[in-house]
Design an enzyme around this catalytic site. Structure first.
Site, PDB file in Angstrom:
ATOM      1  N   ALA A  71       0.691  -0.957  -0.158  1.00  0.00           N
ATOM      2  CA  ALA A  71       0.085   0.064  -0.044  1.00  0.00           C
ATOM      3  C   ALA A  71       0.967   1.327   0.149  1.00  0.00           C
ATOM      4  CB  ALA A  71      -0.878   0.028   1.155  1.00  0.00           C
ATOM      5  N   GLY A 116       0.314  -5.244   0.614  1.00  0.00           N
ATOM      6  CA  GLY A 116      -0.624  -5.384  -0.796  1.00  0.00           C
ATOM      7  C   GLY A 116       0.116  -5.834  -1.883  1.00  0.00           C
ATOM      8  N   GLU A 119       0.036  -9.450  -1.416  1.00  0.00           N
ATOM      9  CA  GLU A 119      -1.307  -9.794  -1.614  1.00  0.00           C
ATOM     10  C   GLU A 119      -1.828 -10.150  -3.227  1.00  0.00           C
ATOM     11  OE1 GLU A 119      -2.690  -6.909   1.296  1.00  0.00           O
ATOM     12  OE2 GLU A 119      -3.926  -8.419   2.126  1.00  0.00           O
ATOM     13  N   GLU A 139       1.638  -5.765   7.957  1.00  0.00           N
ATOM     14  CA  GLU A 139       0.753  -5.000   8.467  1.00  0.00           C
ATOM     15  C   GLU A 139       0.487  -4.760   9.712  1.00  0.00           C
ATOM     16  OE1 GLU A 139       0.396  -6.884   5.759  1.00  0.00           O
ATOM     17  OE2 GLU A 139      -0.493  -5.969   4.004  1.00  0.00           O
TER      18      GLU A 139
HETATM   19  N1  COA Z   1       4.391   3.537   0.123  1.00  0.00           N
HETATM   20  C1  COA Z   1       4.950   4.757  -0.097  1.00  0.00           C
HETATM   21  N2  COA Z   1       6.344   4.951  -0.464  1.00  0.00           N
HETATM   22  C2  COA Z   1       7.157   3.894  -0.333  1.00  0.00           C
HETATM   23  C3  COA Z   1       6.639   2.567   0.383  1.00  0.00           C
HETATM   24  C4  COA Z   1       5.154   2.485   0.426  1.00  0.00           C
HETATM   25  N3  COA Z   1       4.811   1.387   0.947  1.00  0.00           N
HETATM   26  N4  COA Z   1       7.757   2.002   0.223  1.00  0.00           N
HETATM   27  C5  COA Z   1       8.940   2.889   0.030  1.00  0.00           C
HETATM   28  N5  COA Z   1       8.402   4.012  -0.385  1.00  0.00           N
HETATM   29  C6  COA Z   1       9.091   5.170  -0.779  1.00  0.00           C
HETATM   30  C7  COA Z   1       9.888   5.579   0.342  1.00  0.00           C
HETATM   31  O1  COA Z   1       9.107   6.474   1.462  1.00  0.00           O
HETATM   32  C8  COA Z   1      10.977   6.407  -0.237  1.00  0.00           C
HETATM   33  O2  COA Z   1      10.647   7.568  -0.608  1.00  0.00           O
HETATM   34  P1  COA Z   1      11.431   9.192  -0.262  1.00  0.00           P
HETATM   35  O3  COA Z   1      12.845   8.912  -0.911  1.00  0.00           O
HETATM   36  O4  COA Z   1      10.458  10.078  -0.626  1.00  0.00           O
HETATM   37  O5  COA Z   1      11.427   9.219   1.251  1.00  0.00           O
HETATM   38  C9  COA Z   1      11.262   5.664  -1.545  1.00  0.00           C
HETATM   39  O6  COA Z   1      10.036   4.908  -1.731  1.00  0.00           O
HETATM   40  C10 COA Z   1      12.598   4.791  -1.562  1.00  0.00           C
HETATM   41  O7  COA Z   1      12.149   3.844  -0.147  1.00  0.00           O
HETATM   42  P2  COA Z   1      13.491   3.674   0.790  1.00  0.00           P
HETATM   43  O8  COA Z   1      12.862   2.973   2.027  1.00  0.00           O
HETATM   44  O9  COA Z   1      14.600   4.664   0.872  1.00  0.00           O
HETATM   45  O10 COA Z   1      14.309   2.631  -0.080  1.00  0.00           O
HETATM   46  P3  COA Z   1      14.985   1.064   0.196  1.00  0.00           P
HETATM   47  O11 COA Z   1      15.173   0.525  -1.081  1.00  0.00           O
HETATM   48  O12 COA Z   1      16.129   1.294   1.168  1.00  0.00           O
HETATM   49  O13 COA Z   1      13.796   0.338   0.966  1.00  0.00           O
HETATM   50  C11 COA Z   1      11.720  -0.752   1.144  1.00  0.00           C
HETATM   51  C12 COA Z   1      12.646  -0.362   0.267  1.00  0.00           C
HETATM   52  C13 COA Z   1      10.451  -1.301   0.440  1.00  0.00           C
HETATM   53  C14 COA Z   1      12.191  -2.162   1.852  1.00  0.00           C
HETATM   54  C15 COA Z   1      11.076  -0.046   2.446  1.00  0.00           C
HETATM   55  O14 COA Z   1      10.905   1.313   1.811  1.00  0.00           O
HETATM   56  C16 COA Z   1      10.034  -0.520   3.036  1.00  0.00           C
HETATM   57  O15 COA Z   1      10.209  -1.160   4.132  1.00  0.00           O
HETATM   58  N6  COA Z   1       8.963   0.336   2.663  1.00  0.00           N
HETATM   59  C17 COA Z   1       7.770  -0.071   3.373  1.00  0.00           C
HETATM   60  C18 COA Z   1       7.078  -1.305   3.173  1.00  0.00           C
HETATM   61  C19 COA Z   1       5.997  -1.820   4.025  1.00  0.00           C
HETATM   62  O16 COA Z   1       5.764  -1.624   5.153  1.00  0.00           O
HETATM   63  N7  COA Z   1       4.750  -2.043   3.345  1.00  0.00           N
HETATM   64  C20 COA Z   1       3.387  -2.602   3.770  1.00  0.00           C
HETATM   65  C21 COA Z   1       2.618  -1.536   3.673  1.00  0.00           C
HETATM   66  S1  COA Z   1       1.009  -2.049   4.203  1.00  0.00           S
END
Ligand code: COA
Length: 264
Positions: A71, A116, A119, A139
């Site tokens: 998401a 998501g 999912e 989540e």
């Molecule tokens: N929603 C919105 N933006 C997201 C995102 C999400 N689920 N996941 C990553 N991003 C954005 C970050 O905020 C960042 O944006 P910014 O540079 O404007 O701050 C950009 O994507 C890069 O993310 P970053 O964390 O710097 O990259 P990374 O390669 O080090 O890590 C992930 C990638 C996916 C491991 C990490 O971003 C993460 O854990 N995201 C959340 C995932 C999550 O919890 N999803 C479940 C949602 S219910």
């Protein structure tokens, strides 16, 4: 779309390779997080795919080295409780439409498939992940629960105990661990998308009516008693009996050649 034609859409890039369509989530700056517009677009693509008689398979993947980080948490922060509820209904409708597509759908997972994103992969018929992929449903660690089918589809796939372990602890597993627990079908040493293309290739020449009937009958096993499931299997079988492709299979066998299926 014609063969080889590549169509740029806002957040999902669509490529057509003969009878195969590849949908690439295209929001690399947000690790392919799924915002409302992307989910709607996936729904539109599923709608079009369901009535495309020349389509034989779909691969869903992401651009920029990731499948999807789930998401869009930035969009979510701006949303009211009512809007989140509407979004959950949208997820359910769209992932349900992907789940019910009459052609095989493969999720090709490079990088992360979280929340998501996983999912969405669970709504596909097959999942291929690269060894460096990371899969999880975090989540509960964000004080919610998977709301796009994750609790149901993951439990059915890997069993309730493993599903509870992944969901309650928000555990992230590697491609190798995902293979061991039956969460994915195969592990790609390098690119999951190239592997997925090879994986699905035999189905592009398969008998489409039989493939659709088999998908429907197998999916019915999840939701029905054995007796009801057997009746659905019978109905699905009857659709294949009426097909020209069935007769072509018998002719080809007797003529010692490869059958050419037309989906009729
Ligand atoms: N929603 C919105 N933006 C997201 C995102 C999400 N689920 N996941 C990553 N991003 C954005 C970050 O905020 C960042 O944006 P910014 O540079 O404007 O701050 C950009 O994507 C890069 O993310 P970053 O964390 O710097 O990259 P990374 O390669 O080090 O890590 C992930 C990638 C996916 C491991 C990490 O971003 C993460 O854990 N995201 C959340 C995932 C999550 O919890 N999803 C479940 C949602 S219910």
């Amino acid at each position: 779309m014609d063969d080889g034609e590549a169509k740029l859409q806002s957040s999902v890039h669509v490529e057509r390779k003969g009878a195969l369509e590849i949908w690439l989530i295209n929001r690399p700056e947000r690790r392919n997080a799924l915002d409302r517009a992307t989910i709607r677009l996936l729904g539109k693509l599923a709608e079009q795919a369901a009535c495309d008689s020349s389509l034989r398979a779909v691969i869903i993947s992401g651009k920029g080295g990731h499948f999807s980080a789930g998401a869009d948490l930035k969009e979510r922060q701006q949303m009211s409780k009512e809007e989140v509820q509407e979004l959950l209904s949208l997820y359910r409708t769209v992932f349900g439409a992907i789940d019910r597509l009459p052609v095989p759908v493969v999720a090709a997972i490079d990088g992360v498939a979280l929340g998501g994103g996983l999912e969405l992969a669970l709504a596909c018929d097959f999942r291929i992940a690269s060894s460096s992929a990371i899969l999880g449903l975090p989540e509960v660690t964000l004080a919610i629960i998977p709301g796009a089918g994750g609790t149901q589809r993951l439990s059915r796939l890997v069993g309730p105990s493993r599903a509870k372990e992944l969901i309650l602890f928000g555990k992230r597993v590697s491609g190798k661990e995902a293979l061991e627990m039956g969460l994915i079908n195969a592990l790609a040493e390098e690119s999951a998308i190239s592997f997925a293309e090879e994986f699905v290739a035999p189905l592009l020449e398969g008998a489409p009516i039989a493939i659709a009937a088999a998908l429907e009958a197998i999916d019915a096993a999840w939701n029905h008693s054995l007796e009801e499931g057997l009746s659905i299997e019978r109905l699905c079988y009857e659709r294949t009996l009426a097909s020209e492709d069935r007769l072509e299979a018998l002719r080809a066998f007797n003529e010692k050649r490869k059958p050419i299926y037309k989906g009729k």
